[in-house]
Design a protein around this motif. Structure first.
Motif, short mmCIF file in Angstrom:
data_model
loop_
_atom_site.label_atom_id
_atom_site.label_comp_id
_atom_site.label_asym_id
_atom_site.label_seq_id
_atom_site.Cartn_x
_atom_site.Cartn_y
_atom_site.Cartn_z
N ALA A 27 -6.89 -8.35 4.06
CA ALA A 27 -6.85 -9.61 4.80
C ALA A 27 -7.49 -10.74 3.99
CB ALA A 27 -7.55 -9.45 6.15
N VAL A 28 -8.53 -10.41 3.23
CA VAL A 28 -9.23 -11.42 2.44
C VAL A 28 -8.52 -11.71 1.12
CG1 VAL A 28 -11.38 -11.90 1.18
CG2 VAL A 28 -11.46 -10.87 3.46
N ALA A 29 -8.07 -10.66 0.44
CA ALA A 29 -7.49 -10.83 -0.90
C ALA A 29 -6.44 -9.75 -1.16
CB ALA A 29 -8.59 -10.77 -1.95
N PRO A 30 -5.25 -9.92 -0.62
CA PRO A 30 -4.23 -8.88 -0.82
C PRO A 30 -3.88 -8.72 -2.30
CG PRO A 30 -3.28 -10.82 0.24
CD PRO A 30 -4.76 -11.05 0.13
N ASN A 31 -3.92 -7.49 -2.75
CA ASN A 31 -3.50 -7.21 -4.13
C ASN A 31 -2.97 -5.79 -4.23
OD1 ASN A 31 -5.65 -5.32 -5.06
ND2 ASN A 31 -6.99 -7.08 -4.72
N GLY A 32 -2.33 -5.51 -5.32
CA GLY A 32 -1.67 -4.23 -5.50
C GLY A 32 -2.62 -3.05 -5.46
N LEU A 33 -3.81 -3.20 -6.00
CA LEU A 33 -4.77 -2.10 -6.01
C LEU A 33 -5.18 -1.71 -4.59
CD1 LEU A 33 -6.45 -0.18 -7.77
CD2 LEU A 33 -8.26 -1.91 -7.70
N TYR A 34 -5.45 -2.70 -3.75
CA TYR A 34 -5.84 -2.41 -2.38
C TYR A 34 -4.71 -1.71 -1.63
CZ TYR A 34 -9.72 -5.74 -3.07
OH TYR A 34 -10.83 -6.42 -3.52
N TYR A 35 -3.47 -2.16 -1.84
CA TYR A 35 -2.35 -1.51 -1.17
C TYR A 35 -2.13 -0.09 -1.69
CZ TYR A 35 -0.78 -5.45 1.64
OH TYR A 35 -0.70 -6.43 2.59
N PHE A 36 -2.38 0.15 -2.97
CA PHE A 36 -2.30 1.50 -3.51
C PHE A 36 -3.33 2.39 -2.82
CE2 PHE A 36 -4.49 4.03 -7.00
CZ PHE A 36 -3.77 5.19 -6.77
N HIS A 37 -4.55 1.90 -2.69
CA HIS A 37 -5.58 2.68 -2.01
C HIS A 37 -5.22 2.90 -0.54
CE1 HIS A 37 -8.59 1.35 -5.31
NE2 HIS A 37 -7.89 2.41 -5.67
N LYS A 38 -4.62 1.90 0.07
CA LYS A 38 -4.20 2.05 1.47
C LYS A 38 -3.11 3.13 1.58
CE LYS A 38 -3.03 -0.45 5.65
NZ LYS A 38 -4.08 0.18 6.46
N ALA A 39 -2.20 3.17 0.63
CA ALA A 39 -1.17 4.22 0.64
C ALA A 39 -1.82 5.60 0.56
CB ALA A 39 -0.20 4.01 -0.52
N GLN A 40 -2.85 5.74 -0.26
CA GLN A 40 -3.56 7.01 -0.36
C GLN A 40 -4.15 7.41 0.99
OE1 GLN A 40 -5.97 5.62 -4.00
NE2 GLN A 40 -6.20 7.84 -3.94
N VAL A 41 -4.82 6.47 1.64
CA VAL A 41 -5.44 6.75 2.93
C VAL A 41 -4.37 7.11 3.97
CG1 VAL A 41 -6.75 5.74 4.84
CG2 VAL A 41 -7.49 5.37 2.48
N LEU A 42 -3.30 6.33 4.02
CA LEU A 42 -2.26 6.58 5.00
C LEU A 42 -1.58 7.93 4.78
CD1 LEU A 42 -0.82 2.98 5.21
CD2 LEU A 42 -2.09 4.18 7.00
N LEU A 43 -1.39 8.33 3.53
CA LEU A 43 -0.86 9.67 3.25
C LEU A 43 -1.81 10.74 3.78
CD1 LEU A 43 0.71 9.66 -0.32
CD2 LEU A 43 1.84 10.22 1.83
N SER A 44 -3.10 10.52 3.57
CA SER A 44 -4.08 11.49 4.06
C SER A 44 -4.10 11.56 5.59
CB SER A 44 -5.48 11.13 3.54
OG SER A 44 -5.51 11.24 2.14
N LEU A 45 -3.76 10.45 6.23
CA LEU A 45 -3.66 10.41 7.69
C LEU A 45 -2.30 10.91 8.20
CD1 LEU A 45 -5.36 6.96 8.32
CD2 LEU A 45 -6.18 9.17 9.19
N ASP A 46 -1.44 11.32 7.29
CA ASP A 46 -0.09 11.80 7.59
C ASP A 46 0.76 10.69 8.23
OD1 ASP A 46 1.79 13.86 7.29
OD2 ASP A 46 1.58 14.43 9.40
N ARG A 47 0.53 9.46 7.80
CA ARG A 47 1.31 8.31 8.27
C ARG A 47 2.22 7.88 7.12
NH1 ARG A 47 -3.53 4.77 10.80
NH2 ARG A 47 -1.95 3.13 10.68
N LYS A 48 3.19 8.75 6.86
CA LYS A 48 4.01 8.63 5.66
C LYS A 48 4.84 7.35 5.58
CE LYS A 48 4.12 13.62 5.10
NZ LYS A 48 3.64 14.17 6.36
N PRO A 49 5.53 6.95 6.65
CA PRO A 49 6.30 5.69 6.54
C PRO A 49 5.42 4.49 6.22
CG PRO A 49 7.03 6.96 8.44
CD PRO A 49 5.78 7.62 7.93
N GLU A 50 4.23 4.43 6.83
CA GLU A 50 3.32 3.33 6.54
C GLU A 50 2.79 3.42 5.11
OE1 GLU A 50 0.60 2.38 10.09
OE2 GLU A 50 1.39 4.40 10.46
N ALA A 51 2.57 4.65 4.64
CA ALA A 51 2.11 4.84 3.26
C ALA A 51 3.16 4.34 2.29
CB ALA A 51 1.81 6.32 3.01
N LYS A 52 4.41 4.62 2.58
CA LYS A 52 5.49 4.16 1.69
C LYS A 52 5.55 2.63 1.69
CE LYS A 52 10.17 4.73 0.26
NZ LYS A 52 10.42 5.55 -0.89
N THR A 53 5.34 2.01 2.83
CA THR A 53 5.31 0.55 2.91
C THR A 53 4.16 -0.02 2.08
OG1 THR A 53 6.36 0.54 5.08
CG2 THR A 53 5.11 -1.43 4.47
#
Length: 93
Positions: A27-53
């Protein structure tokens, strides 16, 4: 730094807290690294469609393997491989 704390939470298995910190960082500074880390977390939460996004957003924002710390590159490649397996396609969103 919220992104760094999120990675600590991820390593500890505190996934909801990691996700909240990443949402705040994005929310403060969107960048590719933060979204990559978010994809990792979402995969770990088994939220695969959101991880792909999130993965797709990291790519759209220009994140490339060579920009990562060398220790993070294998995780990047593993995340990409997991997304290809679970969702099909290129993993690029």
């Amino acid at each position: 730094h919220l992104d760094s704390r999120a990675l600590v939470y991820l390593a500890m298995g505190r996934l909801d807290e990691a996700n909240r910190d990443l949402d705040a960082a994005i929310a403060v500074a969107p960048n590719g690294l933060y979204y990559f880390h978010k994809a990792q977390v979402l995969l770990s939460l088994d939220r695969k469609p959101e991880a792909k996004t999130a993965w797709g957003r990291s790519r759209l924002l220009g994140l490339q393997t060579h920009q990562l710390h060398p220790l993070e590159r294998p995780v990047y490649e593993q995340t990409e491989q997991k997304l290809r397996q679970v969702m099909g396609g290129s993993g690029e969103g």
